[in-house]
Scaffold this motif. Sequence first.
Motif: not given
Length: 470
Positions: A122-151
């Motif tokens: 979906p166009w509405l998605r959210f990007k986050g990343s690990t802090s980068g302190t255990t190596g280079r920062a790793m990006p991750g994408w979530r959409d509303r459905t995946s956020i709901a799944f986790e919740q």
Amino acid sequence: MILSCRSALYQNAPVNIQEQILSLQAGLRRLVTGHRALRRVAGEISASQWLPRSAWEAWQLERVRQLASHAARQVPYYRELFGRLEIDPGRWRSLEDLRQLPVLTKPEVIEAGTAMLAQDAPWLRFKGSTSGTTGRAMPGWRDRTSIAFEQAFVDRQAAWAGYRPGDRRAWLRGDPIIPRRQGSGPLWRINRHDNMLMLSSYHLNRANGRAYLEALADFDPVMLQAYPSSVSYLARLLEDQDEVYRGRALKGIVTSSETLNPDDRRIISERFGCPVFDWYGAFERVAAIGTCEHGNYHVQEDYGLVEFEDNGDGTANLIGTGFGNRCMPLLRYRADDMVVPADPDYQCPCGRSFRVVERVLGRIDDAIRTPDGTHVVMLDWIFSGLPGLIEAQVVQERLDYVRIRIVAGPDFTARTGQVLLTRAQERLGREVRIELERVPGIERTRNGKFRQIVSHLKMEAQRTESPWQV
């Protein structure tokens, strides 16, 4: 963001405005969550937690096939991989067929970049990343459905702890809800939208621990969500004074984000008079492990397919395929954490047929202690989003002296270093001298684990002193 707890607007606002901002943040988070998906997943996992063991393979196989088929069609990285290996997930007939895929590692995900993102996301998605302190920062994408799944799974763990929507709860974690410069007055705020007392883990020390306990008892939450190190600090205060928590409504304490050791679990449970429910999750959303009413760690089989990669010493690495994120699916991803598996034939008295692990080893960080007695953990935020920062490790030499060892890339500038120092000073306080040290690399432990915090203070002194005596 202007409504962030770290924004200047929030940090400089009066208490009543800060509490309004916290409530508004909570409301916005609820809007972001896909409520229809949340209700659907919550209903499904309310039933699936009681499936018999014999049903799990067929249940998981169907979801693995659906996820892998979607990835083969929509995710460029997997489209190339499945084509090159001539794999058709539609033909898979057992979970063993998933092993046709190689194990996926964090460096490979980082290298793939946006090729890991589903083209029909979906166009509405959210990007986050690990802090980068255990190596280079790793990006991750979530959409509303995946956020709901986790919740939905977080909500189920809360339900196992006796919490019901609308109950009072308390929060003692890493949100900077109190300006670091504030040393007196209430070190907590009320988020009325969530009926939640939010206490600052950053300010907890020997001088104010009793005030925290009084604030908790006065609010009288049904559930407390906390870092293990923070709530164990309060429990040991009670133990030191041979007292117990005086609140009446508390049914369960849910800890997460750090490793909970058995001794801390015992003391917390004894002094707060309720069970401790520990939750393991990961940024990559490939595995979840939660504690049931009988104190056993259960692999959430309806969250993802988890494989145990035997290390030959009684421990196992987690390799997970999460079911909840079609926006950025990760198949057979090796997580950073390890567990101690239990007897595979063990049946938990709770009646759930989820596999059990004896311990989640997880993070092995120390804590930083400051001259005023504060214990500081979870320093990820100070490293977040800094260009050119490849790795970083905080090393405490003395109570008033800390080195931050950094592995810096070509994009790391003097300005970036200054931002890092400013953040660290805000987090640790002005009483601590902080220096940056550039190093070519940061060593791992014998098991290959990265330690974000290393304390060189004498451990025996930490164990024997009574930190609440002023």
